[in-house]
Every structure is written in C-alpha cells, then in structure tokens.
Design a protein around this motif. Structure first.
Motif, PDB file in Angstrom:
ATOM      1  N   ILE A 194       0.843  -1.198   0.000  1.00 41.72           N
ATOM      2  CA  ILE A 194       0.000   0.000   0.000  1.00 41.72           C
ATOM      3  C   ILE A 194       0.879   1.249   0.000  1.00 41.72           C
ATOM      4  N   GLY A 195       0.310   2.385  -0.356  1.00 43.54           N
ATOM      5  CA  GLY A 195       1.066   3.640  -0.367  1.00 43.54           C
ATOM      6  C   GLY A 195       2.229   3.531  -1.327  1.00 43.54           C
ATOM      7  N   GLY A 196       3.417   3.933  -0.868  1.00 46.25           N
ATOM      8  CA  GLY A 196       4.597   3.863  -1.722  1.00 46.25           C
ATOM      9  C   GLY A 196       4.927   2.442  -2.129  1.00 46.25           C
ATOM     10  N   SER A 197       4.426   1.480  -1.406  1.00 53.63           N
ATOM     11  CA  SER A 197       4.681   0.079  -1.752  1.00 53.63           C
ATOM     12  C   SER A 197       3.684  -0.434  -2.783  1.00 53.63           C
ATOM     13  N   SER A 248       6.518  -4.331   1.864  1.00 54.72           N
ATOM     14  CA  SER A 248       6.324  -3.402   2.980  1.00 54.72           C
ATOM     15  C   SER A 248       7.675  -2.984   3.512  1.00 54.72           C
ATOM     16  N   LYS A 249       7.864  -1.694   3.627  1.00 50.86           N
ATOM     17  CA  LYS A 249       9.112  -1.194   4.196  1.00 50.86           C
ATOM     18  C   LYS A 249       9.155  -1.495   5.688  1.00 50.86           C
ATOM     19  N   SER A 250       8.064  -1.193   6.354  1.00 52.59           N
ATOM     20  CA  SER A 250       8.017  -1.376   7.806  1.00 52.59           C
ATOM     21  C   SER A 250       7.756  -2.824   8.168  1.00 52.59           C
ATOM     22  N   THR A 253       2.549  -2.881   8.265  1.00 53.52           N
ATOM     23  CA  THR A 253       1.382  -2.103   7.836  1.00 53.52           C
ATOM     24  C   THR A 253       0.147  -3.010   7.839  1.00 53.52           C
ATOM     25  N   GLY A 302       9.100   5.378   1.625  1.00 53.10           N
ATOM     26  CA  GLY A 302       8.102   4.620   0.860  1.00 53.10           C
ATOM     27  C   GLY A 302       7.761   5.307  -0.451  1.00 53.10           C
ATOM     28  N   GLN A 383       0.811  11.063  -3.736  1.00 56.80           N
ATOM     29  CA  GLN A 383       1.520  10.669  -2.521  1.00 56.80           C
ATOM     30  C   GLN A 383       2.868  11.368  -2.428  1.00 56.80           C
ATOM     31  N   GLU A 387       2.263  13.742   0.656  1.00 56.64           N
ATOM     32  CA  GLU A 387       2.804  13.163   1.890  1.00 56.64           C
ATOM     33  C   GLU A 387       4.118  13.860   2.245  1.00 56.64           C
ATOM     34  N   GLN A 514       6.267  11.481   7.793  1.00 62.04           N
ATOM     35  CA  GLN A 514       4.819  11.541   7.602  1.00 62.04           C
ATOM     36  C   GLN A 514       4.106  11.368   8.931  1.00 62.04           C
ATOM     37  N   VAL A 517       0.258  10.644   9.259  1.00 58.32           N
ATOM     38  CA  VAL A 517      -0.329   9.342   8.935  1.00 58.32           C
ATOM     39  C   VAL A 517      -0.470   8.514  10.208  1.00 58.32           C
ATOM     40  N   LYS A 521      -3.534   6.072  11.914  1.00 61.17           N
ATOM     41  CA  LYS A 521      -3.271   4.645  12.170  1.00 61.17           C
ATOM     42  C   LYS A 521      -3.539   4.326  13.634  1.00 61.17           C
TER      43      LYS A 521
HETATM   44  O1  LIG Z   1       5.806   0.047   3.006  1.00 61.75           O
HETATM   45  P1  LIG Z   1       5.016   0.159   4.268  1.00 61.75           P
HETATM   46  O2  LIG Z   1       5.881   0.268   5.478  1.00 61.75           O
HETATM   47  O3  LIG Z   1       4.031  -0.951   4.389  1.00 61.75           O
HETATM   48  O4  LIG Z   1       4.224   1.526   4.242  1.00 61.75           O
HETATM   49  C1  LIG Z   1       3.282   1.836   3.259  1.00 61.75           C
HETATM   50  C2  LIG Z   1       2.995   3.322   3.236  1.00 61.75           C
HETATM   51  O5  LIG Z   1       2.573   3.759   4.510  1.00 61.75           O
HETATM   52  C3  LIG Z   1       3.126   5.050   4.793  1.00 61.75           C
HETATM   53  O6  LIG Z   1       4.101   4.880   5.711  1.00 61.75           O
HETATM   54  C4  LIG Z   1       2.131   5.975   5.386  1.00 61.75           C
HETATM   55  O7  LIG Z   1       0.974   6.027   4.613  1.00 61.75           O
HETATM   56  C5  LIG Z   1       3.702   5.514   3.461  1.00 61.75           C
HETATM   57  O8  LIG Z   1       4.682   6.466   3.601  1.00 61.75           O
HETATM   58  C6  LIG Z   1       4.181   4.207   2.928  1.00 61.75           C
HETATM   59  O9  LIG Z   1       4.473   4.297   1.572  1.00 61.75           O
END
Ligand SMILES: O=P(O)(O)OC[C@H]1O[C@](O)(CO)[C@@H](O)[C@@H]1O
Length: 609
Positions: A194-197, A248-250, A253, A302, A383, A387, A514, A517, A521
């Motif tokens: 989602i988002g940048g991913s 997912s970067k984190s 999500t 992201g 975005q 963002e 960001q 956001v 959440k």
């Molecule tokens: O890649 P992740 O960590 O799942 O995050 C998805 C998106 O959520 C955000 O952290 C916040 O919407 C974006 O910056 C990012 O692209």
C-alpha cells in the motif's frame, strides 16, 4: 538495514464510438480547428508580496486576483524560448512560459534556492536529511551507487539490483516454477502493498508493461475484503501459477498484513501451498522459506522507493527494462544537480509551484497527462507531493500547515469532465500538461481524415486546452517527453522527486517524514481495540440465560467508555451489516431504540484482552 521488502511465491519450494463533431472552447460547428492566441491584449505587472512564504491565504487570494499574464504573442514566444528547458539525452522538455513569474520574483528566490541546493547536496552526501526520524535520505544512490556515503551501501545496492535481475530472469524463463501448476511457469503476479509500496509499481506497470508481458500484474492495495476477493476471483485457475509479492518497508502495515492473510487463505482454500503467516513479515518470509527476500533500506522513503526492489522487482517480472529506468533517473538526477536555476528542471518546477501557490499551497496542482499509459502519474504524484509537503510544522517548529494538493486524470478525457471548471470556475489551481510526442510505434499511424491522425486530435486537444486556460488567466506548466519508455519514465520520476525535495527546502519543511499518517493509524487501532471490548461485553450478556440484549448506553457503560457511544454505535452498525451482531429490538437506523446481542456465546470469551 531496518526493514525489508519481501517476496513470496505460491509455495516455499517455488513459489465504438463514432465521433461526428468536436467542440472545444475555441471550436465552433462540426469542424475541428486548433485554438490560437488572439491579438495582443494586455501586459500588466504582477503584484508580489516581499516574502511569499509569509503570505496568508487571504493575501494570497488577493495577490492571485492581481496576477495578469502576458498576452502579447511576440512577448510570449520570446518568454517560451527564454525559459524552455531541454534534456536531450532523455528527450524531455520543460516549458514554464505559461506561469507568470516575474524577473523580480526570480531574483527574490535566488537566496532561497542557494540554501535549497546546499541542503540537497548535503542530503546526497548522507546527512541526516530527515531529522525527525534521524535518517539519511538516499533514493538518489539507487541510480548512482557511487554516491552512497559508505562502500557497504554501494555494494548492497549493486548486489540487490543483480539479484533482482537474476531472480526475475529465473521466474520469466521458467527456471523457477510454480509447484502446483500445470502451466510450468509463473503467469501472474499478485502484488500486496500500500502507499509507496503500491503506487510506484502501479504507475510503472500502467506506463511500461508490454501488451503481453511475461507475467501480468494485479494489486491488492487495501484492506477492502470485496476488493481482495475481486482480485483473487479474477485470477481464477491461474492462482496456481501466481507469484505473490508482499511489499512493505516497515513490515507492519495492517492493510498489507491483512492482504497477505487473505491471499494465504485463498491459497489454502484452493489446496495450494502457501505457508501460514503469524509474525512480522520479513521474519515470516525467512522462517517459512519464501522464494526470495529483497532488502529495503531505512534511508529510502516509501514514496521514493520505486527505484528500489519495491518497484524494480515487479517491473523486471513484467519484462520492463529496469536498468533503463535507472539510467533515465540517473541522467535526470545529474541534470537536476546544477545550481543554475534556468538549467535545472526540478528547480524550475519548484519555483513555478512556489509562484503559483504563493509558497503556501494556495493553488492546487492539476496533472494532465495526454497519454493513457500515464494515467496513474497523478495518483503517484499525489503521494509523492502531498505526503512530502503536507506538514503542520516547519523545520524550526513553527506552525505552517504547508502542502500542495495534487489531482488529475488524463487528457483529453478530462476535457469532458472537469476542464469546464478549470477554465471558467473557481480559480484555485495551476495545471501541468504532460505531453508525449510519439503517438504510436512507427509504422502504425494512419490518417483518419486527410492529413490528420488520431494522435493529432490528442495533440490538438492538449494545445487547445493549454491555450484556452491561459487565455482565461490560468497558469500551466508543460512537460514534454518524446516517448513513454523506461528511460523517460525513470526521468519523470526523478524530476518530480527532486522538485519536491527542493520545494520542501524553499518552504523550510521536512519532506521525508509523515507524522500525520500515524495519528490516523493510531486512531484506527483504538477503534479496533474498542470493538473487542464491545464484543466482550456483548459476549458476556449473550452467555446469560436468557440472553440479555443490550442498548448502546448499556454497552458503553459496561465498556467504561460512555464518551465513545457514537463510535460504539458505528461499530454495532458495521457488525450488524455483516451479520456479526443480531438485533433484538429497534434498528440500527434508530440508535436510541436498538438492542443487540451475539448469535453465539463464547464461554472462553476470545474477545477479552
Ligand atoms: O511500506 P510500508 O511500510 O508498508 O508503508 C506503506 C505506506 O505507509 C506510509 O508509511 C504511510 O501512509 C507511506 O509512507 C508508505 O508508503
């Protein structure tokens, strides 16, 4: 490396209409004629406040009302030639002549740009350009690993790129096969993120995937169960030859986790081999022995991750030349390092944004690509820009509520949707036309009327709209590329990334975090926690004999959350619509009278925390 982008496969072992007449603001009758600028009218000076960053919204509106644009065709042509930027290696042109900035304004901005260029130089050298998160910002290193501040990072970037390419080759060639498919090779990609991913991979796929790619891509970019079901249903029997990429970067999500769980269930239901997931994403991938895992770095945000594994892997799997994308971005990166404003297309964009929106976001950025394949550019930019720039505080802690609103779709489709308002309605925007010179691959064109092709109409619509907007005092930027290629798309992305970074410096904000956001959440997590308390209270009452249906007030009281009664009502209404609570009295349309209970009593109260 703080986090990972992870790839999963389906098992650990593999894994007419006829147009008769056109009308446009400058067209009459049945024949189409290109609009042209009328004779010189006025050339009025622009009124500027000394420090536009300090301009309030009402001041900005007053200043905007006083803006007048050059109408004299000779002066306009001269302005066009004076300011036209060309990047010949890419085949990219930037025309800012239809933005009304004055020479005084350019001079006024020089100091700000000096600081912006300096900050960008420091960023590229590895400074902590994202102070709130204490992080470096290194997406530029992805296309020139030699810039990375440490040799280890350089090696990591290069090795990751090599492994993406070789993995994609193995998948496309069928060397790595799906275990349970009779097809013998992967035919589909299901990308979960989602988002940048998601937005970068979606834009790149729409822009660059060939008509018959080696693997077709679908996206799950939400926690909407019906949307997920739709994507999976459309795969049909090809689920067995679907490569699932979880991005997912984190790694934490919720929407992405839910997408993964839903896809895993779909595989289980179909009797296919997709291991269970019960911990953080990358851990899961490692423990379950997924096909491959690719790193995502904490120094890549992201929204600027499309040139990392996030965007490159899905692109390579679709047969897109990712090294060309990187090359295009690299060329644009180099072009946007110059501190000569006129020769730096990103700085020109940032300056125009600042001018047009009074440095306070007083006008929206409407993106109008005249090419179907670039449709998702505006969504991608939404975005990247919003963002990055939509921030409450500046770098000194002052409340600034900065931002630039981005929206758009595509021309000439928008001519028949919202261009009416753009030309004649509320004057709250500036436009960016994205023009593509090449209409079709060579050898496919034909005249649909003498001397005129279908693409000529598209061209005419773009130029006509640009002229018609300008004639009514609406400013626009035009970005022209010769063709939609991996190289030009890479360059476009890099151009806007740099413009956003420079603009952020001009308005003194951190473009790379960001925090806003997080608030949403956190609030969402609180709603789900409250829902569990509601379920626990209902469960207890539903386990009584006889069952005790509860009013909203009673539920709120027993949850010790009387102040949350409205949210409890919404939770009940949502669960009732999905058959998870039963209504004893009243209806959800009459909150005061409703009494609810659970259809089943769970003696262990699985909802209790
Ligand atoms: O890649 P992740 O960590 O799942 O995050 C998805 C998106 O959520 C955000 O952290 C916040 O919407 C974006 O910056 C990012 O692209």
């Amino acid at each position: 490396m703080a986090s990972l982008s992870t790839l999963y496969s389906s098992s650990p072992s593999l894994k007419q209409s006829t147009v008769k007449a056109f009308t446009s603001p400058t067209t009459r009758g049945d024949s189409f004629s290109f609009p042209h600028t009328s004779k010189p009218t006025t050339l009025l000076p622009l009124t500027l406040s000394a420090s536009r960053a300090d301009t309030s919204h009402s001041d900005a509106a007053a200043a905007a009302a006083k803006k007048e644009l050059i109408k004299d065709p000779d002066a306009l042509w001269k302005r066009y030639l004076d300011w036209l930027y060309q990047q010949k290696d890419i085949g990219l042109y930037l025309d800012v002549s239809r933005v009304g900035f004055t020479d005084e304004f350019v001079v006024e901005m020089e100091e700000r740009f000096k600081s912006a260029f300096k900050a960008m130089e420091e960023l590229e050298k590895g400074s902590i350009a994202n102070p709130d998160e204490g992080r470096m910002v290194g997406h530029y290193w992805l296309r020139n690993s030699g810039l990375a501040p440490r040799p280890g990072l350089k090696t990591l970037i290069e090795n990751t790129l090599d492994s993406i390419c070789s993995f994609a080759d193995d998948i496309v060639s069928g060397k790595i096969k799906p275990p349970s498919s009779t097809v013998g090779r992967f035919t589909q990609i299901l990308s979960v993120g989602i988002g940048g991913s998601a937005l970068g991979p979606q834009f790149v796929a729409e822009a660059l995937a060939p008509d018959n790619p080696p693997l077709k891509i679908r996206f799950i970019d939400n926690t909407d169960p019906a949307g997920i079901d739709h994507q999976i249903a459309q795969l049909g029997p090809e689920l067995a030859s679907t490569l699932v990429i979880v991005i997912s970067k984190s790694g934490g999500t919720p929407e992405t986790r839910n997408g993964l769980l839903e896809v895993q269930k779909a595989f289980r239901d179909a009797g296919l081999n997709f291991a269970k997931q019960n911990s953080l994403l990358d851990n899961t991938a490692r423990i379950e022995g997924w096909l491959a895992r690719f790193p995502m770095y904490d120094w890549v945000g992201g929204r600027t991750s499309v040139m990392s594994a996030v965007g490159l892997l899905p692109a390579a799997l679709q047969g897109i030349d990712i090294r060309e994308m990187l090359a295009g971005a690299g060329i644009m990166d180099e072009a946007t390092r110059t501190t000569s404003l006129k020769n730096n297309p990103a700085a020109l964009l940032a300056m125009c944004w600042y001018w047009a929106s009074d440095g306070v976001g007083s006008k929206d950025m409407v993106i109008l690509p005249y090419k179907d394949s670039l449709l998702l550019f505006s969504r991608y930019l939404q975005q990247l820009v919003m963002e990055s720039l939509g921030k409450e505080f500046d770098l000194d802690g002052n409340t600034v509520n900065q931002g630039l609103t981005v929206y758009g779709n595509k021309g000439s489709t928008d001519q028949h949707a919202y261009i009416q308002q753009l030309r004649e309605g509320v004057h709250n925007f500036f436009a960016t036309f994205i023009e593509v010179l090449r209409d079709r691959p060579p050898g496919h064109d034909w005249d649909l009327e003498p001397g005129v092709t279908c693409g000529d109409y598209l061209f005419g619509m773009l130029q006509g709209t640009r002229s018609a907007l300008y004639a009514n005092g609406r400013e626009s930027i035009s970005v022209t590329i010769e063709e939609v290629t991996p190289r030009s798309v890479g360059a476009l992305i890099a151009l806007y990334e740099r413009a956003v970074g420079l603009y952020a410096s001009l308005v003194n904000i951190n473009a790379y975090h960001q925090p806003g956001v997080e608030a949403g959440k956190k609030a969402a997590a609180e709603v789900l926690a409250l829902q569990k308390r509601v379920l626990s209270v209902l469960n207890e009452a539903s386990c009584k004999d006889p069952v005790e249906p509860l009013t909203l007030d009673e539920i709120a009281d027993r949850c010790h959350a009387p102040e949350e009664i409205e949210m409890i009502y919404k939770i009940i209404a949502h669960m009732s619509a999905n058959d998870r609570v039963l209504i004893a009295e009243g209806s959800c349309g009459s909150p005061r009278s409703v009494k609810v209970f659970l259809g089943e009593c769970n003696v262990d109260d699985m909802y209790a925390q």
